[in-house]
Scaffold this motif. Structure first.
Motif, PDB file in Angstrom:
ATOM      1  N   ALA A  97      11.318   1.738  -1.114  1.00 47.15           N
ATOM      2  CA  ALA A  97      10.001   1.110  -1.015  1.00 47.15           C
ATOM      3  C   ALA A  97       9.958  -0.223  -1.771  1.00 47.15           C
ATOM      4  N   TRP A  98      10.603  -0.291  -2.932  1.00 47.16           N
ATOM      5  CA  TRP A  98      10.658  -1.539  -3.694  1.00 47.16           C
ATOM      6  C   TRP A  98      11.453  -2.596  -2.926  1.00 47.16           C
ATOM      7  N   SER A 123      19.134  -0.779  -2.514  1.00 47.75           N
ATOM      8  CA  SER A 123      18.487   0.496  -2.852  1.00 47.75           C
ATOM      9  C   SER A 123      19.335   1.310  -3.824  1.00 47.75           C
ATOM     10  N   LEU A 124      20.640   1.336  -3.593  1.00 45.41           N
ATOM     11  CA  LEU A 124      21.533   2.114  -4.453  1.00 45.41           C
ATOM     12  C   LEU A 124      21.664   1.496  -5.838  1.00 45.41           C
ATOM     13  N   ALA A 165       0.832  -1.203   0.000  1.00 48.42           N
ATOM     14  CA  ALA A 165       0.000   0.000   0.000  1.00 48.42           C
ATOM     15  C   ALA A 165       0.872   1.261   0.000  1.00 48.42           C
ATOM     16  N   TYR A 166       1.974   1.216   0.745  1.00 49.06           N
ATOM     17  CA  TYR A 166       2.908   2.352   0.782  1.00 49.06           C
ATOM     18  C   TYR A 166       3.510   2.607  -0.598  1.00 49.06           C
ATOM     19  N   ILE A 204      10.082   0.992   7.046  1.00 44.87           N
ATOM     20  CA  ILE A 204      10.019   2.125   6.111  1.00 44.87           C
ATOM     21  C   ILE A 204      11.018   3.192   6.534  1.00 44.87           C
ATOM     22  N   GLY A 205      11.059   3.453   7.852  1.00 40.92           N
ATOM     23  CA  GLY A 205      12.016   4.433   8.361  1.00 40.92           C
ATOM     24  C   GLY A 205      13.456   3.991   8.153  1.00 40.92           C
ATOM     25  N   TRP A 206      13.765   2.734   8.522  1.00 34.61           N
ATOM     26  CA  TRP A 206      15.138   2.236   8.376  1.00 34.61           C
ATOM     27  C   TRP A 206      15.570   2.213   6.912  1.00 34.61           C
ATOM     28  N   PHE A 207      14.744   1.621   6.047  1.00 41.88           N
ATOM     29  CA  PHE A 207      15.122   1.475   4.642  1.00 41.88           C
ATOM     30  C   PHE A 207      15.305   2.839   3.984  1.00 41.88           C
TER      31      PHE A 207
END
Length: 290
Positions: A184-185, A172-173, A46-47, A232-235
């Motif tokens: 998010a992915w 992520s990078l 959903a995010y 979500i915060g950590w990532f």
């Protein structure tokens, strides 16, 4: 921005640990681990969908390098969470959470050696002070109080969390997407893999544990929700800043943990815990200044 995300993650993780500590007394280690991910997948989906509705961007292109980082992070986080639940069964809540926070120092060492992480002198000082504070708060009466099994499990837990964080940042990078879409992915894929693996394991080995979780919907949902918001915060923070800085600042989680331990779990806090909090505050300021 990374500081705000880190504070969000630290506060949510403290509550997640508190709920998970309570559930660990009622279900197996694998069940307590699954509770962290069970409802997190839909929240993460959903995010991500909300981000695309807010501002559409291109879909990611996944590479073998990205797949390695995601699979590695998924496996390490499952292991780290299982070890955390094991710590809850060996020590009280505040001590168990504190021992696992050795991840900041481990992430700094592994990051510099294997991931090209660069830390300033102030950054190293903050990481070391934070590590000292966590060690001091994790033992009740000094070195003689910490048994070898507990110390080894705590170090293994911290190492597994550190590798999770380092591989999450690399994943992520490696995506050619803007912030916060890349984080998010990674979050959605990691949680989906973890949920699938644990569900298969429990259906084969501990089917009764799934029934026990089903009969504890409120606690399971609270664990999953706080875990996902914390992730979500950590990532997001680790997509913006080097892992050792994020995890050192994230040690402010201990402050929330102690508050929860005292007012919700009714556990005692000693004077040296207060001294440890002062050291953590100093470490956090050094990391932010650096």
């Amino acid at each position: 921005m990374w500081i705000l995300f880190t504070f969000l993650a630290a506060s949510m993780q403290a509550w997640r640990n508190a709920f998970q500590s309570k559930l660990s007394k009622e279900v197996s280690i694998a069940g307590g681990t699954l509770a962290r991910f069970l409802w997190a997948g839909p929240i993460a989906a959903a995010y991500l969908a909300g981000l695309y509705l807010w501002r559409p961007v291109a879909l990611p292109t996944f590479t073998f390098e990205f797949a390695f980082y995601v699979l590695g992070a998924s496996a390490m986080q499952i292991l780290a969470t299982a070890l955390m639940v094991k710590l809850f069964k060996l020590k009280n809540f505040a001590v168990g959470a504190g021992l696992a926070k050795s991840e900041a120092l481990v992430a700094a060492i592994l990051g510099v050696i294997f991931f090209g992480t660069q830390l300033s002198l102030l950054g190293w000082l903050g990481v070391l002070i934070g590590g000292l504070a966590i060690f001091m708060m994790g033992s009740r009466q000094g070195l003689k109080d910490i048994s070898l099994p507990t110390a080894l499990i705590g170090l293994a837990c911290g190492t597994a969390f550190a590798l999770t964080s380092l591989w999450v940042r690399e994943a992520s990078l490696s995506l050619s997407l803007p912030f916060p879409y890349s984080a998010a992915w990674v979050l959605l894929l990691v949680i989906s893999i973890q949920t699938l693996v644990l569900l298969i394991y429990l259906m084969v080995k501990e089917s009764n544990t799934l029934t026990m979780l089903w009969h504890r919907p409120k606690l399971t949902f609270l664990i999953s929700t706080t875990s996902c918001i914390g992730s979500i915060g950590w990532f997001s923070a680790m997509s913006l800043q080097a892992v050792p800085y994020v995890k050192t600042l994230g040690q402010v989680e201990v402050f929330f943990t102690l508050l929860i331990a005292v007012f919700w779990l009714k556990e005692g806090v000693k004077i040296k815990d207060m001294l440890g909090l002062i050291l953590i505050a100093i470490a956090a300021m050094l990391v932010m200044w650096s």
